[in-house]
Design a protein around this motif. Structure first.
Motif, PDB file in Angstrom:
ATOM      1  N   THR A  18      -6.924  14.700   5.376  1.00 19.85           N
ATOM      2  CA  THR A  18      -6.401  13.976   6.220  1.00 19.85           C
ATOM      3  C   THR A  18      -5.351  14.047   7.048  1.00 19.85           C
ATOM      4  N   LYS A  33       7.269  10.528  -3.257  1.00 16.95           N
ATOM      5  CA  LYS A  33       5.723  10.317  -3.018  1.00 16.95           C
ATOM      6  C   LYS A  33       5.388   8.925  -3.238  1.00 16.95           C
ATOM      7  N   MET A  40      -5.496  14.444   0.461  1.00 17.10           N
ATOM      8  CA  MET A  40      -4.384  14.404   1.475  1.00 17.10           C
ATOM      9  C   MET A  40      -4.713  15.666   2.491  1.00 17.10           C
ATOM     10  N   LYS A  90       0.803   5.216   2.889  1.00 16.33           N
ATOM     11  CA  LYS A  90       2.086   5.737   3.069  1.00 16.33           C
ATOM     12  C   LYS A  90       2.259   5.421   4.789  1.00 16.33           C
ATOM     13  N   GLU A  91       1.264   5.640   5.417  1.00 12.09           N
ATOM     14  CA  GLU A  91       1.122   4.865   6.795  1.00 12.09           C
ATOM     15  C   GLU A  91       1.841   3.643   6.697  1.00 12.09           C
ATOM     16  N   LYS A 147      -3.322  12.403  10.220  1.00  6.90           N
ATOM     17  CA  LYS A 147      -2.014  12.018  10.049  1.00  6.90           C
ATOM     18  C   LYS A 147      -0.956  12.647  11.287  1.00  6.90           C
ATOM     19  N   ASN A 193      -2.562   9.497  -2.889  1.00  8.68           N
ATOM     20  CA  ASN A 193      -3.379  10.238  -2.279  1.00  8.68           C
ATOM     21  C   ASN A 193      -4.197   9.198  -1.005  1.00  8.68           C
ATOM     22  N   GLU A 194      -4.307   8.370  -0.925  1.00  9.65           N
ATOM     23  CA  GLU A 194      -4.912   7.612   0.221  1.00  9.65           C
ATOM     24  C   GLU A 194      -3.777   7.477   1.275  1.00  9.65           C
ATOM     25  N   PRO A 195      -3.882   8.052   2.302  1.00  8.51           N
ATOM     26  CA  PRO A 195      -2.892   7.853   3.395  1.00  8.51           C
ATOM     27  C   PRO A 195      -2.455   6.568   3.868  1.00  8.51           C
TER      28      PRO A 195
END
Lengths: 536, 536
Positions: free
Chosen positions: B8, A376, B5, A446-447, B12, A441-443
């Motif tokens: 969202t 992660k 998560m 990852k994006e 996503k 946790n903040e997407p």
């Protein structure tokens, strides 16, 4: 009648023969000489060497008798020429320690920028003493030089962080290629490689600035460039006389470096802010990246036990072995509070606050871990190699930068929205915890990491293939002169057109002066006539 | 507890879905809109379109109702949207005639440079009248715009020599890519694309200078840049208001052009002098080149009849059909004196002095002829397409440039030692004969042409594949923002750091002023005390 063509046939035939023999030689395998730099630099160049060997080339590396990573593997397919030096590994270790402390104590802020660059100057002096021994160990070693002369090398690939590779190539009469991440404030790339860097949007390396700068940051940027340029000019002074002595003519380090045929830069536009460059610069960042291999059984089981929470990979790189007990406990207690399992590469004593979710390892298969679908986040010191593995696999980062390019690298990843930074010196347990929770946790993190990964994977040719292509190109064509800008033939005032601008200014000033004089003359003459007429 | 998560995930999931659908769409074939320019420009872009169609994309080109080459082939796999315009082909022909005469009468020399650029300004005004009709024919044509909106295009590929392509892309909400050879003095690339061009070694386009300039030539270069910039700024004025009106906000042509995702430049470093560029510039010169195909039987027999002397290929391009009788005779009599056979593409009346060794053709398979092993030289007007075919096959050239980029192109080939130039206006039969004998008999010309050919063939990816890659990249990623320099966000004085330099100058001046004031104050104070003490 015999035409001109008939006369020249033997010459042409000979030229074609030489060209074809060169091609045959390259197809059969060329002969590559390497001038590496130790540490993570070696880990990167090693990948190129392995690929060259795969492609049937013979690779010989020049390495001092006191290396950290180079020449450490007896099974290496690389041939080594050992350069005898009087210092030992502990000298290098203490120099690295010195560099880390330099950054930790003087990390450049607007207030400490002068102190930082003064210390950097001192570090460069110490480094000079070590580097010059390596140079002498080759250039003033007739036996070794004779062996190299006989070696029949086609090209030398040099990491310019260790000075002298270019000099050896010139003495051997072969073309050379650079492989580098950067020089401070791109001083070498700008002054010797002639790439332009508009200070308004190209941040100076080590400044931790991005390409989006406020007015204040642009002032800091111009000062960073000026100070780093000043320090490097002083550092180069010492080398200029050495270079002139070896080459037997007045020259400079920078002039010699400017003869590099190709500059292989260890970044790409997934990491770098877009900026001007020249056709002999090739951005091959991430050339060491590859798909993940299966993990050792015990490690895989530990990862699988994390369930849907996944794991966090943590490494401060190959240069840092230990932390203070206090720092290690602070970190361990933050890690203990997240639901993820943590794999921490750490050789120090087990911290008292270590949670059940955290496993310590002397060494981790970092790339395979970052490529694991359960990973992660990556806590990293921000070395270029590690950052590129994270980009390759699309893993968001928590950066704990320490020295050299690390703070700058993390600044890049922050600007691209794929990392959060914590300061190793001042951080609390909560700071690290918040940073970790944010990137996990903040997407958007990852994006953004995935976006960089897509950019990295979507290139016409893979970075490693491009690096090898240009090395082989230089072997095939005995250089790459068609990519060399004519800027190299100009003095600095010609380059900036100061002579032309000065001349045009003189012309304009003279013209204005003459016009005024003429006006004055006519005014006086006709004024007098006017008065005379009036009087009459 | 539901984590951030989980909240969202739908977003996503949706994003992934959209990305995957885009990928599937691209794999199945994208939808490309083309904004071409007529003449040789079309011949170049056509190759890209054909490759895009080969790769399963649908290609639609916007073309006016009065085109020369575009839309001339009814079997073309390209869809055409015809833009109704009030002018006809003869108007275009006379404009081209005007342009040729402009160059022939005013070809820029140090003495005529101002007259030339004044005429160029007039030509641009005439061109504006034609171009604006094409723009209006699309942008003020609601039916056509609605059809294009429904067309579901992924990207627009525009030749910016015809203005407005970018505007249509913006109105359709799709990214756009440029394909161009150059703009005069690289005004568009420099001001709108933000590539730096140091005037000391980057010659202004149309100046016929090279990267090796004397002091006088550097003065000419800086003047060429300034004059061309001035003319373009004036020309752009007319467009700025049009662009602002269409987009409904104050903007400029240049700002809009700066939004291009990728700039495909129709040259490469075999032809170009090495100079700085940006990561969103891709040099794809020679993308139309391919191996020679067998020739028609009659032509092959004629070539074979040349024996070991070989043949010369002669074409003045697709724009020039006739020469004056005097000029044609002069050329023919020169050709009659060489031992080679000559294949001359010429539609005019057969010259009286035509030798037995020369054959006239309405059209020639130029690439197949240049790739024939018996071809010794190429007499060319110096269009980029023809020059690249000569480079590809390694054929030395005699340049007879007439207009636009042709004199500049020949200047490049001369500088690289692969061509000799003759002036169409002033040449005598002997001049042409000497030029031909030189390139055929002096081996350096063939050697240099072969060197350029080797450079051209030795690229990691072929130019056409690179062009198509970047078009598809923009389709896959809906742009290439990661390659866009931050320079676009700066005003011109920020870009040149004038605000920062001004501020630092004020600071330094103030500091010096304060120091002087302090010195003066102390001098006065202690001076007085000194005097007092002395008096006492």
């Amino acid at each position: 009648m015999v035409s001109i063509m008939d006369f020249t046939m033997p010459k042409k035939f000979f030229q074609m023969l030489v060209f074809n023999l060169t091609l045959i030689q390259i197809v059969l395998g060329g002969n590559v000489l390497i001038w590496p730099t130790d540490g993570s630099h070696w880990l990167n160049i090693k990948i190129i060497l392995e690929e060259l060997i795969q492609r049937n080339h013979t690779v010989t590396a020049l390495a001092s008798s006191a290396t950290l990573f180079i020449n450490s593997n007896p099974d290496s397919p690389v041939n080594f020429e050992v350069i005898p030096v009087s210092y030992n590994k502990s000298n290098i270790d203490s120099l690295i320690e010195h560099m880390i402390m330099l950054w930790i104590d003087h990390r450049p802020t607007p207030l400490t920028i002068w102190a930082f660059y003064k210390e950097l100057g001192k570090f460069l002096d110490a480094y000079f003493q070590i580097n010059i021994q390596i140079c002498d160990g080759v250039l003033n070693n007739p036996k070794l030089m004779a062996r190299l002369q006989k070696g029949g090398f086609d090209v030398l690939v040099a990491d310019p962080a260790t000075v002298c590779g270019d000099l050896i190539a010139l003495k051997l009469g072969i073309p050379f290629i650079y492989t580098l991440r950067f020089s401070p404030a791109s001083t070498v790339e700008r002054h010797c490689g002639k790439i332009p860097a508009p200070v308004s949007y190209v941040p100076a390396a080590l400044s931790e600035l991005t390409d989006q700068m406020t007015f204040g940051e642009r002032i800091k940027n111009i000062i960073s460039y000026s100070l780093q340029d000043y320090i490097f000019q002083s550092y180069w002074e010492e080398w200029n006389s050495y270079y002139s002595k070896i080459l037997g003519k007045p020259t400079t380090l920078c002039e010699t470096m400017g003869k590099a045929e190709i500059w292989l830069i260890r970044t790409y536009w997934d990491f770098e802010f877009p900026r001007p460059y020249l056709p002999n610069f090739e951005f091959v960042g991430g050339l060491h990246c590859k798909p993940a291999k299966p993990l050792p059984k015990e490690m895989e089981e530990f990862i699988q036990s994390s369930g849907k929470n996944g794991v966090v990979v943590f490494s401060l790189g190959s240069m840092v072995k230990n932390l203070t007990e206090e720092k290690a406990n602070l970190i361990a207690s933050a890690l203990a509070q997240i639901p993820q399992k943590v794999l921490w590469r750490y050789k120090g004593q087990k911290p008292a606050t270590l949670g059940n979710n955290t496993q310590l390892y002397d060494w981790i298969p970092q790339n395979d871990l970052l490529g694991h679908p359960k990973t992660k986040a990556f806590i990293t010191h921000g070395g270029t190699n590690g950052i590129y593995e994270a980009i390759y696999h699309g893993v968001p980062m928590v950066g704990v930068p320490m020295f050299a390019d690390q703070p700058d690298n993390i600044a890049h990843m922050k600007a691209k929205g794929a990392a959060v930074e914590v300061n190793l010196n001042t951080m609390t347990s909560v700071d690290l915890l918040i940073a970790l929770r944010t990137v996990i946790n903040e997407p958007s993190y990852k994006e953004n990491a995935m976006r960089l990964s897509r950019i990295h994977h979507d290139q016409p040719v893979k970075p490693l293939d491009r690096a090898v292509f240009w090395i082989e190109f230089v072997m095939r064509h005995k250089g790459a002169k068609h990519l060399r800008p004519a800027a190299h033939n100009l003095t600095w005032f010609q380059y900036h057109s100061l002579d032309v601008i000065g001349f045009l200014l003189v012309c304009v000033t003279t013209a204005i002066f003459l016009v005024i004089q003429c006006c004055f003359f006519f005014f006086q003459k006709f004024g007098k006539i006017g008065k005379k007429v009036k009087r009459e």
